[in-house]
Scaffold this motif. Structure first.
Motif, PDB file in Angstrom:
ATOM      1  N   ASN A 103       0.774  -1.322  -0.031  1.00  0.00           N
ATOM      2  CA  ASN A 103      -0.059   0.009  -0.062  1.00  0.00           C
ATOM      3  C   ASN A 103       0.967   1.275   0.113  1.00  0.00           C
ATOM      4  OD1 ASN A 103      -3.185  -0.541   0.274  1.00  0.00           O
ATOM      5  ND2 ASN A 103      -2.021  -2.052   1.299  1.00  0.00           N
ATOM      6  N   VAL A 104       1.960   1.341   0.845  1.00  0.00           N
ATOM      7  CA  VAL A 104       2.771   2.427   0.794  1.00  0.00           C
ATOM      8  C   VAL A 104       3.516   2.626  -0.664  1.00  0.00           C
ATOM      9  CG1 VAL A 104       4.906   1.458   1.720  1.00  0.00           C
ATOM     10  CG2 VAL A 104       4.232   3.657   2.130  1.00  0.00           C
ATOM     11  N   LYS A 105       3.840   1.537  -1.359  1.00  0.00           N
ATOM     12  CA  LYS A 105       4.392   1.401  -2.497  1.00  0.00           C
ATOM     13  C   LYS A 105       3.831   2.000  -3.562  1.00  0.00           C
ATOM     14  CE  LYS A 105       6.831  -1.691  -5.755  1.00  0.00           C
ATOM     15  NZ  LYS A 105       6.411  -0.979  -6.846  1.00  0.00           N
ATOM     16  N   LYS A 106       2.334   1.810  -3.254  1.00  0.00           N
ATOM     17  CA  LYS A 106       1.249   2.356  -4.630  1.00  0.00           C
ATOM     18  C   LYS A 106       1.479   3.925  -4.314  1.00  0.00           C
ATOM     19  CE  LYS A 106      -1.947  -1.426  -4.567  1.00  0.00           C
ATOM     20  NZ  LYS A 106      -3.328  -1.911  -3.955  1.00  0.00           N
ATOM     21  N   TYR A 107       1.445   4.589  -3.033  1.00  0.00           N
ATOM     22  CA  TYR A 107       1.354   5.979  -3.038  1.00  0.00           C
ATOM     23  C   TYR A 107       2.564   6.531  -3.528  1.00  0.00           C
ATOM     24  CZ  TYR A 107       0.874  10.663  -1.093  1.00  0.00           C
ATOM     25  OH  TYR A 107       0.809  11.789  -0.820  1.00  0.00           O
ATOM     26  N   ILE A 108       3.752   5.880  -2.807  1.00  0.00           N
ATOM     27  CA  ILE A 108       4.729   6.757  -2.933  1.00  0.00           C
ATOM     28  C   ILE A 108       5.390   6.740  -4.539  1.00  0.00           C
ATOM     29  CG2 ILE A 108       7.450   6.613  -2.346  1.00  0.00           C
ATOM     30  CD1 ILE A 108       6.720   5.927   0.490  1.00  0.00           C
ATOM     31  N   ASP A 109       5.213   5.432  -5.035  1.00  0.00           N
ATOM     32  CA  ASP A 109       5.711   5.371  -6.203  1.00  0.00           C
ATOM     33  C   ASP A 109       5.025   6.517  -7.505  1.00  0.00           C
ATOM     34  OD1 ASP A 109       7.051   3.166  -5.946  1.00  0.00           O
ATOM     35  OD2 ASP A 109       5.859   1.901  -7.000  1.00  0.00           O
ATOM     36  N   LEU A 110       3.780   6.616  -7.108  1.00  0.00           N
ATOM     37  CA  LEU A 110       3.181   7.707  -7.707  1.00  0.00           C
ATOM     38  C   LEU A 110       3.450   9.407  -7.478  1.00  0.00           C
ATOM     39  CD1 LEU A 110      -0.739   6.697  -7.780  1.00  0.00           C
ATOM     40  CD2 LEU A 110       0.835   6.741  -9.702  1.00  0.00           C
ATOM     41  N   ARG A 111       3.681   9.389  -6.426  1.00  0.00           N
ATOM     42  CA  ARG A 111       4.295  10.730  -5.643  1.00  0.00           C
ATOM     43  C   ARG A 111       5.762  10.913  -6.453  1.00  0.00           C
ATOM     44  NH1 ARG A 111       1.313  14.702  -5.401  1.00  0.00           N
ATOM     45  NH2 ARG A 111       2.537  15.742  -3.783  1.00  0.00           N
ATOM     46  N   PHE A 112       6.387  10.007  -6.109  1.00  0.00           N
ATOM     47  CA  PHE A 112       7.783   9.967  -6.766  1.00  0.00           C
ATOM     48  C   PHE A 112       7.743  10.343  -8.353  1.00  0.00           C
ATOM     49  CE2 PHE A 112      12.038   8.398  -8.001  1.00  0.00           C
ATOM     50  CZ  PHE A 112      12.837   8.583  -7.276  1.00  0.00           C
ATOM     51  N   LYS A 113       7.039   9.596  -8.932  1.00  0.00           N
ATOM     52  CA  LYS A 113       6.803   9.922 -10.476  1.00  0.00           C
ATOM     53  C   LYS A 113       6.763  11.246 -10.661  1.00  0.00           C
ATOM     54  CE  LYS A 113       4.728   8.274 -14.803  1.00  0.00           C
ATOM     55  NZ  LYS A 113       3.807   7.499 -15.371  1.00  0.00           N
ATOM     56  N   PHE A 114       5.622  11.682 -10.052  1.00  0.00           N
ATOM     57  CA  PHE A 114       5.233  13.218 -10.163  1.00  0.00           C
ATOM     58  C   PHE A 114       6.420  14.078  -9.971  1.00  0.00           C
ATOM     59  CE2 PHE A 114       3.690  17.124  -7.603  1.00  0.00           C
ATOM     60  CZ  PHE A 114       3.033  17.607  -8.948  1.00  0.00           C
ATOM     61  N   PHE A 115       7.232  14.082  -8.669  1.00  0.00           N
ATOM     62  CA  PHE A 115       8.088  14.860  -8.355  1.00  0.00           C
ATOM     63  C   PHE A 115       9.243  14.768  -9.240  1.00  0.00           C
ATOM     64  CE2 PHE A 115       6.525  14.851  -3.953  1.00  0.00           C
ATOM     65  CZ  PHE A 115       6.057  15.990  -3.979  1.00  0.00           C
ATOM     66  N   CYS A 116       9.639  13.528  -9.884  1.00  0.00           N
ATOM     67  CA  CYS A 116      10.737  13.421 -10.697  1.00  0.00           C
ATOM     68  C   CYS A 116      10.456  13.991 -12.433  1.00  0.00           C
ATOM     69  CB  CYS A 116      10.979  11.917 -11.125  1.00  0.00           C
ATOM     70  SG  CYS A 116      11.754  11.122  -9.780  1.00  0.00           S
ATOM     71  N   GLU A 117       9.080  14.102 -12.646  1.00  0.00           N
ATOM     72  CA  GLU A 117       8.525  14.914 -13.644  1.00  0.00           C
ATOM     73  C   GLU A 117       8.943  16.271 -13.770  1.00  0.00           C
ATOM     74  OE1 GLU A 117       4.782  13.416 -14.465  1.00  0.00           O
ATOM     75  OE2 GLU A 117       5.260  11.472 -15.464  1.00  0.00           O
ATOM     76  N   ASN A 120      12.421  17.242 -13.582  1.00  0.00           N
ATOM     77  CA  ASN A 120      13.168  16.562 -14.514  1.00  0.00           C
ATOM     78  C   ASN A 120      14.613  15.494 -14.181  1.00  0.00           C
ATOM     79  OD1 ASN A 120      13.729  16.508 -17.418  1.00  0.00           O
ATOM     80  ND2 ASN A 120      15.542  18.091 -17.519  1.00  0.00           N
ATOM     81  N   ILE A 121      13.985  14.764 -13.271  1.00  0.00           N
ATOM     82  CA  ILE A 121      14.864  13.580 -12.871  1.00  0.00           C
ATOM     83  C   ILE A 121      14.652  12.404 -13.589  1.00  0.00           C
ATOM     84  CG2 ILE A 121      15.619  12.258 -10.798  1.00  0.00           C
ATOM     85  CD1 ILE A 121      15.342  14.921  -8.939  1.00  0.00           C
ATOM     86  N   HIS A 122      15.401  11.490 -13.912  1.00  0.00           N
ATOM     87  CA  HIS A 122      15.076  10.313 -14.577  1.00  0.00           C
ATOM     88  C   HIS A 122      16.071   9.119 -14.021  1.00  0.00           C
ATOM     89  CE1 HIS A 122      13.198  13.014 -17.327  1.00  0.00           C
ATOM     90  NE2 HIS A 122      14.223  13.574 -17.652  1.00  0.00           N
ATOM     91  N   ASP A 123      15.487   7.978 -14.437  1.00  0.00           N
ATOM     92  CA  ASP A 123      16.251   6.660 -14.071  1.00  0.00           C
ATOM     93  C   ASP A 123      16.692   6.345 -12.937  1.00  0.00           C
ATOM     94  OD1 ASP A 123      16.093   6.463 -16.925  1.00  0.00           O
ATOM     95  OD2 ASP A 123      17.727   7.411 -17.426  1.00  0.00           O
ATOM     96  N   ILE A 124      15.766   6.583 -11.843  1.00  0.00           N
ATOM     97  CA  ILE A 124      16.090   6.367 -10.334  1.00  0.00           C
ATOM     98  C   ILE A 124      15.150   5.032  -9.808  1.00  0.00           C
ATOM     99  CG2 ILE A 124      15.982   7.042  -8.076  1.00  0.00           C
ATOM    100  CD1 ILE A 124      18.084   8.600  -9.686  1.00  0.00           C
ATOM    101  N   SER A 125      15.736   4.132  -9.550  1.00  0.00           N
ATOM    102  CA  SER A 125      14.995   2.842  -9.123  1.00  0.00           C
ATOM    103  C   SER A 125      14.821   3.041  -7.451  1.00  0.00           C
ATOM    104  CB  SER A 125      15.886   1.524  -9.187  1.00  0.00           C
ATOM    105  OG  SER A 125      17.200   1.559  -8.448  1.00  0.00           O
ATOM    106  N   LEU A 126      13.699   2.209  -7.088  1.00  0.00           N
ATOM    107  CA  LEU A 126      13.109   2.581  -5.768  1.00  0.00           C
ATOM    108  C   LEU A 126      12.874   1.119  -5.315  1.00  0.00           C
ATOM    109  CD1 LEU A 126      10.032   5.011  -5.965  1.00  0.00           C
ATOM    110  CD2 LEU A 126      12.433   5.517  -5.803  1.00  0.00           C
TER     111      LEU A 126
END
Length: 206
Positions: A103-117, A120-126
Motif C-alpha cells: 500500500n505505501v508503494k502504490k502511493y510513493i511510486d506515484l508521488r515519486f514519479k510526479f516529483f521526478c517529472e 526533470n529527474i530520470h532513471d532512479i530505481s526505488l
C-alpha cells in the motif's frame, strides 16, 4: 519499575534502553544499586514513553494510514485489508508487512514519479524496507533510493517531504547548507513539516 541490569567494566555511566518492551540498564560496577534505582526512577517519564511506543496495538485502536484513520480489528482469516473506515489484520508479521509495503508503494511510486517529472529527474530505481532509524536513503552512484515502509503511518505532507529530501541527495550527498537550500527551494515549508511530525509514534501492529 522493573528492569534488567547489566554490569559492565567498560561502562562509564548509567545508561537506559528499552528493547522490545524490556527496560535494560547498563551501569559500572562502582555504582550502587541504590544509585541505579534512583536514576531509573528519575527517568520514569521517558521510559514510560518508550514502553508506550513498544506496546502492541489493540482492537479498536485508531490507526492512520496515508492520512486516513481506520479502526483496527484483528481476525482469524489469513488476509489483511481495508474496508470503509476499518482495518482488518491477521496477526502475522509477514502478512502485515506485505500489506503495508504494497500500500505505501502504490502511493510513493506515484508521488515519486510526479516529483521526478516536475524536477526533470530520470532513471532512479526505488526500493522499500523496514528501518528503525531512517525514513529513507539515497545512493546516487547506483541511481537508487530506498524508503521506509513505515512512512505509511505518517501524514501525506511528511511523506512528500521525505521523497524530496532523498531526491535532493542526488545533488548533495551530505546535509550541507546547499542541500537544505535546494530542498527548501522545492518545498519552502520543509523544516516546519519535519518539526511538526517528527515525534509521531509508529504503531506496533505485530
Amino acid at each position: 519499575m522493573e528492569y534488567v541490569l547489566h554490569r559492565k567494566s567498560n561502562c562509564k555511566k548509567i545508561k537506559i534502553r528499552v528493547v522490545e518492551g524490556v527496560v535494560q540498564v547498563s551501569a559500572p560496577f562502582t555504582v550502587s544499586k541504590r544509585e541505579i534505582d534512583r536514576f531509573v526512577h528519575e527517568q520514569e517519564a521517558w521510559i514510560e514513553n518508550q514502553l508506550n511506543k513498544c506496546a502492541l496495538s489493540k482492537e479498536n485502536d485508531l490507526i492512520s494510514l496515508l492520512g486516513n484513520e481506520y479502526k483496527l480489528h484483528y481476525m482469524n482469516k489469513r488476509i489483511c485489508y481495508v474496508e470503509g473506515n476499518d482495518l482488518y489484520l491477521y496477526p502475522d508479521k509477514t502478512l502485515i508487512q506485505r500489506f503495508l509495503k504494497q500500500n505505501v508503494k502504490k502511493y510513493i511510486d506515484l508521488r515519486f514519479k510526479f516529483f521526478c517529472e516536475q524536477l526533470n529527474i530520470h532513471d532512479i530505481s526505488l526500493q522499500y524496507g523496514f528501518y528503525k532509524s531512517k525514513w529513507g536513503s539515497c545512493t546516487p552512484s547506483k541511481h537508487k533510493i530506498c524508503f521506509n515502509v513505515n512512512l505509511i503511518f505518517m501524514p501525506l505532507e511528511f511523506v512528500d517531504a521525505i521523497i524530496l529530501h532523498e531526491l535532493a541527495h542526488l545533488y548533495h550527498l551530505n546535509h550541507s547548507k546547499d542541500f537544505y537550500s535546494l530542498l527548501c527551494t522545492w518545498m519552502p515549508n520543509y523544516k516546519e513539516i519535519i518539526k511538526k511530525y517528527k515525534k509521531i509514534s509508529i504503531p506496533n501492529l505485530y
